[in-house]
Design a protein around this motif. Structure first.
Motif, short mmCIF file in Angstrom:
data_model
loop_
_atom_site.label_atom_id
_atom_site.label_comp_id
_atom_site.label_asym_id
_atom_site.label_seq_id
_atom_site.Cartn_x
_atom_site.Cartn_y
_atom_site.Cartn_z
N MET A 132 2.40 10.44 8.75
CA MET A 132 2.02 9.57 7.64
C MET A 132 2.40 8.12 7.95
N GLY A 133 3.63 7.92 8.41
CA GLY A 133 4.04 6.56 8.78
C GLY A 133 3.21 6.00 9.91
N GLN A 134 2.83 6.84 10.86
CA GLN A 134 1.99 6.39 11.97
C GLN A 134 0.63 5.93 11.47
N MET A 135 0.07 6.64 10.50
CA MET A 135 -1.21 6.24 9.93
C MET A 135 -1.11 4.87 9.28
N TRP A 136 -0.02 4.64 8.55
CA TRP A 136 0.20 3.33 7.92
C TRP A 136 0.27 2.23 9.00
N ALA A 137 0.97 2.51 10.09
CA ALA A 137 1.11 1.53 11.17
C ALA A 137 -0.23 1.26 11.84
N GLU A 138 -1.03 2.31 12.01
CA GLU A 138 -2.30 2.16 12.72
C GLU A 138 -3.31 1.30 11.96
N VAL A 139 -3.17 1.19 10.64
CA VAL A 139 -4.07 0.31 9.89
C VAL A 139 -3.47 -1.09 9.73
N GLY A 140 -2.32 -1.33 10.36
CA GLY A 140 -1.75 -2.67 10.39
C GLY A 140 -0.72 -2.98 9.33
N LEU A 141 -0.15 -1.96 8.70
CA LEU A 141 0.90 -2.19 7.71
C LEU A 141 2.26 -2.26 8.38
N ALA A 143 8.81 21.54 -5.81
CA ALA A 143 7.63 20.98 -5.15
C ALA A 143 8.02 19.63 -4.54
N VAL A 144 7.65 19.44 -3.29
CA VAL A 144 8.02 18.23 -2.56
C VAL A 144 6.76 17.47 -2.17
N ALA A 145 6.75 16.18 -2.45
CA ALA A 145 5.66 15.30 -2.04
C ALA A 145 6.16 14.35 -0.95
N LEU A 146 5.29 14.06 -0.01
CA LEU A 146 5.56 13.04 0.99
C LEU A 146 5.04 11.70 0.46
N SER A 147 5.85 10.68 0.50
CA SER A 147 5.48 9.37 -0.03
C SER A 147 5.69 8.31 1.04
N CYS A 148 4.73 7.41 1.18
CA CYS A 148 4.84 6.35 2.19
C CYS A 148 4.37 5.03 1.60
N ARG A 149 5.09 3.97 1.89
CA ARG A 149 4.71 2.63 1.47
C ARG A 149 4.80 1.69 2.65
N GLY A 150 3.92 0.70 2.65
CA GLY A 150 3.95 -0.31 3.69
C GLY A 150 3.43 -1.63 3.14
N VAL A 151 3.69 -2.69 3.85
CA VAL A 151 3.36 -4.05 3.40
C VAL A 151 2.25 -4.63 4.28
N VAL A 152 1.30 -5.29 3.64
CA VAL A 152 0.26 -6.01 4.38
C VAL A 152 0.90 -7.27 4.97
N PRO A 153 0.79 -7.47 6.29
CA PRO A 153 1.44 -8.64 6.90
C PRO A 153 0.96 -9.96 6.28
N ALA A 154 1.86 -10.91 6.24
CA ALA A 154 1.48 -12.23 5.75
C ALA A 154 0.45 -12.84 6.67
N ALA A 155 -0.47 -13.60 6.08
CA ALA A 155 -1.56 -14.21 6.87
C ALA A 155 -0.98 -15.24 7.84
N VAL A 195 0.86 -1.18 0.00
CA VAL A 195 0.00 0.00 0.00
C VAL A 195 0.90 1.23 0.00
N ALA A 196 0.72 2.12 -0.97
CA ALA A 196 1.58 3.30 -1.07
C ALA A 196 0.79 4.50 -1.54
N ALA A 197 1.16 5.67 -1.01
CA ALA A 197 0.50 6.91 -1.41
C ALA A 197 1.50 8.06 -1.29
N ALA A 198 1.25 9.11 -2.06
CA ALA A 198 2.07 10.31 -1.99
C ALA A 198 1.16 11.52 -2.13
N PHE A 199 1.52 12.61 -1.44
CA PHE A 199 0.77 13.86 -1.57
C PHE A 199 1.71 15.03 -1.31
N TRP A 200 1.31 16.21 -1.80
CA TRP A 200 2.15 17.39 -1.62
C TRP A 200 2.35 17.70 -0.14
N ASP A 201 3.57 18.06 0.19
CA ASP A 201 3.89 18.55 1.53
C ASP A 201 3.45 20.02 1.60
#
Length: 269
Positions: A181-190, A257-269, A135-141
């Protein structure tokens, strides 16, 4: 969930966002990753800047690209010649797809300016991505990484208390805080979360090239400009022109122009 982005005209969107999205797309793809044979979903495709770049970078099996705006989708559909791409109207905060449907869920320049609850969209992206997928997303800082837009916000805020409140409400959102941004990724379980900054240059031929997409009413800032009465509109244009020119003749200007980009992995089942 309703969009906060004022979508009126695909051509003006191209001038406001699309031309810069195409520059950012290769950097975002490099960070987000992509592989031949993958089934990918893109949230908030607009007129297709990331969509069509993805197919240039990898031999995907399938790409599903959704957007809230039928206006932008129509423009993307008119350009699409690839049967692997499906373009459809959809809500990024309430995706219609079953759990674990995709190898990778991507979104560029959507969070947090388009959806009021970005954490809900990230949770949906995680839900529809398979274990081991990305799961990855980027947006303007926006607070400090997009000076061309910040120039308009600050000029408007100096002239209008309502604009100052809108600026503070918009670029003061918690997601822009360091590490948020990284905290949001962690909070959804990435897991295996990686955040970085992506930088491009944006250039305008002259003040009109800079101002007209906003004056057309496109986007959140455009919606503010379009709502001004004639006098307030003229004052904003006058002061913004002065900020753009900085005492020099009209002509080309270049901004980082600078964008913040974050990627994370869905844990293996």
């Amino acid at each position: 969930m309703p969009s906060m982005f004022n979508a009126r005209d695909a051509g003006n969107y191209e001038r406001l966002m699309g031309r810069w999205s195409r520059r950012l797309a290769p950097l975002f793809i490099e960070h987000a990753g992509i592989a031949d044979g993958e089934n990918v979903i893109e949230i908030g495709c607009g007129t297709g800047s990331l969509t069509f770049t993805l197919l240039q970078k990898a031999a995907l099996a399938r790409l599903t690209a959704i957007d809230h705006s039928e206006i932008y989708l129509a423009a993307a559909k008119a350009k699409n010649k690839d049967p692997r791409i499906t373009l459809e109207q959809g809500d990024g905060c309430a995706l219609r797809f079953p759990d674990a449907s995709f190898d990778r869920a991507l979104s560029m320049l959507v969070l947090p300016s388009v959806v009021p609850r970005p954490e809900q969209m990230v949770a949906e992206m995680r839900r529809v991505t398979r274990p081991g997928g990305v799961v990855a997303a980027a947006f303007w800082d926006s607070p400090g990484g997009n000076p061309s837009q910040r120039m308009l916000w600050d000029t408007a805020a100096a002239l209008d208390d309502a604009a100052a409140e809108a600026r503070d409400r918009t670029i003061g959102r918690p997601i822009y805080a360091p590490g948020a941004m990284g905290q949001m990724w962690a909070e959804v379980g990435l897991v295996d979360i990686d955040q970085r900054s992506l930088m491009i240059r944006i250039e305008f031929a002259d003040f009109a090239d800079y101002w007209e997409p906003f004056a057309s009413g496109e986007g959140a800032l455009g919606a503010y400009v379009a709502a001004l009465d004639h006098g307030a509109h003229g004052r904003l244009e006058q002061h913004l022109r002065s900020a753009y020119l900085t005492g020099h003749p009209d002509g080309k200007r270049s901004f980082v122009a600078v964008a913040l980009s974050c990627r994370g992995v869905v844990p293996a089942a």
